[in-house]
Design a protein around this motif. Sequence first.
Motif, PDB file in Angstrom:
ATOM      1  N   LYS A  18     -11.334  27.616  41.865  1.00 53.28           N
ATOM      2  CA  LYS A  18     -10.262  28.076  42.735  1.00 53.28           C
ATOM      3  C   LYS A  18     -10.878  28.561  44.037  1.00 53.28           C
ATOM      4  CE  LYS A  18      -6.177  30.948  42.686  1.00 53.28           C
ATOM      5  NZ  LYS A  18      -5.372  31.835  41.855  1.00 53.28           N
ATOM      6  N   LEU A  19     -10.357  28.076  45.126  1.00 47.10           N
ATOM      7  CA  LEU A  19     -10.831  28.469  46.443  1.00 47.10           C
ATOM      8  C   LEU A  19     -10.346  29.889  46.729  1.00 47.10           C
ATOM      9  CD1 LEU A  19     -12.182  27.536  49.086  1.00 47.10           C
ATOM     10  CD2 LEU A  19      -9.949  26.706  49.789  1.00 47.10           C
ATOM     11  N   GLN A  20     -11.255  30.776  47.104  1.00 51.69           N
ATOM     12  CA  GLN A  20     -10.902  32.159  47.416  1.00 51.69           C
ATOM     13  C   GLN A  20     -11.224  32.438  48.875  1.00 51.69           C
ATOM     14  OE1 GLN A  20     -12.632  34.914  44.639  1.00 51.69           O
ATOM     15  NE2 GLN A  20     -11.636  33.933  42.898  1.00 51.69           N
ATOM     16  N   LYS A  49      -5.302  21.698  46.332  1.00 53.69           N
ATOM     17  CA  LYS A  49      -6.123  22.459  45.380  1.00 53.69           C
ATOM     18  C   LYS A  49      -5.609  23.888  45.330  1.00 53.69           C
ATOM     19  CE  LYS A  49      -9.989  23.571  43.113  1.00 53.69           C
ATOM     20  NZ  LYS A  49     -10.199  23.206  41.765  1.00 53.69           N
ATOM     21  N   SER A  50      -5.719  24.509  44.188  1.00 51.33           N
ATOM     22  CA  SER A  50      -5.328  25.897  44.023  1.00 51.33           C
ATOM     23  C   SER A  50      -6.205  26.776  44.906  1.00 51.33           C
ATOM     24  CB  SER A  50      -5.489  26.264  42.555  1.00 51.33           C
ATOM     25  OG  SER A  50      -5.326  27.630  42.373  1.00 51.33           O
ATOM     26  N   PHE A  51      -5.584  27.706  45.623  1.00 46.71           N
ATOM     27  CA  PHE A  51      -6.362  28.636  46.425  1.00 46.71           C
ATOM     28  C   PHE A  51      -5.676  29.988  46.479  1.00 46.71           C
ATOM     29  CE2 PHE A  51      -3.443  27.496  49.752  1.00 46.71           C
ATOM     30  CZ  PHE A  51      -3.482  28.523  50.680  1.00 46.71           C
ATOM     31  N   GLU A  52      -6.472  30.992  46.751  1.00 48.67           N
ATOM     32  CA  GLU A  52      -5.962  32.341  46.912  1.00 48.67           C
ATOM     33  C   GLU A  52      -6.351  32.817  48.302  1.00 48.67           C
ATOM     34  OE1 GLU A  52      -6.359  36.804  44.990  1.00 48.67           O
ATOM     35  OE2 GLU A  52      -7.501  35.157  44.144  1.00 48.67           O
ATOM     36  N   LEU A  53      -5.349  33.258  49.036  1.00 45.73           N
ATOM     37  CA  LEU A  53      -5.572  33.779  50.378  1.00 45.73           C
ATOM     38  C   LEU A  53      -5.190  35.252  50.380  1.00 45.73           C
ATOM     39  CD1 LEU A  53      -6.162  33.450  53.425  1.00 45.73           C
ATOM     40  CD2 LEU A  53      -3.762  32.810  53.702  1.00 45.73           C
TER      41      LEU A  53
END
Length: 116
Positions: A18-20, A49-53
């Motif tokens: 997961k992109l953070q 793609k799943s990411f968290e911002l």
Amino acid sequence: MQRLSLPKEIDAVSENEKLQLRLYVTGQTPRSVRAITNINRLYESKLQKSFELVVIDVLENPQLAEDEKVVATPTLIKELPLPLRRIIGDFSDAKKVLLGLDLLHLNNENEIERLS
């Protein structure tokens, strides 16, 4: 702090990572709003793609900015996957953002065209 989680895909990031991202902004200025909008637009239109911002306002959380040695805003930091990368600006150029965050490996002209 504001947290956004959206489904996405990045060729350079494996399926299970997961992109953070952490975005440091200064209040609700036009520049801050533009940076948030550009990042969301980039990930919604170019990546899958799943990411968290995590959006951090340095006026509300100056210690976090100091701990990360943020000297200008907006600053975007990619924490995961490693290596850590940081870029400053309004993030309007998708190719420069992806290359700056080490998320894109340009193997041929088709990759460049896909981002234009």
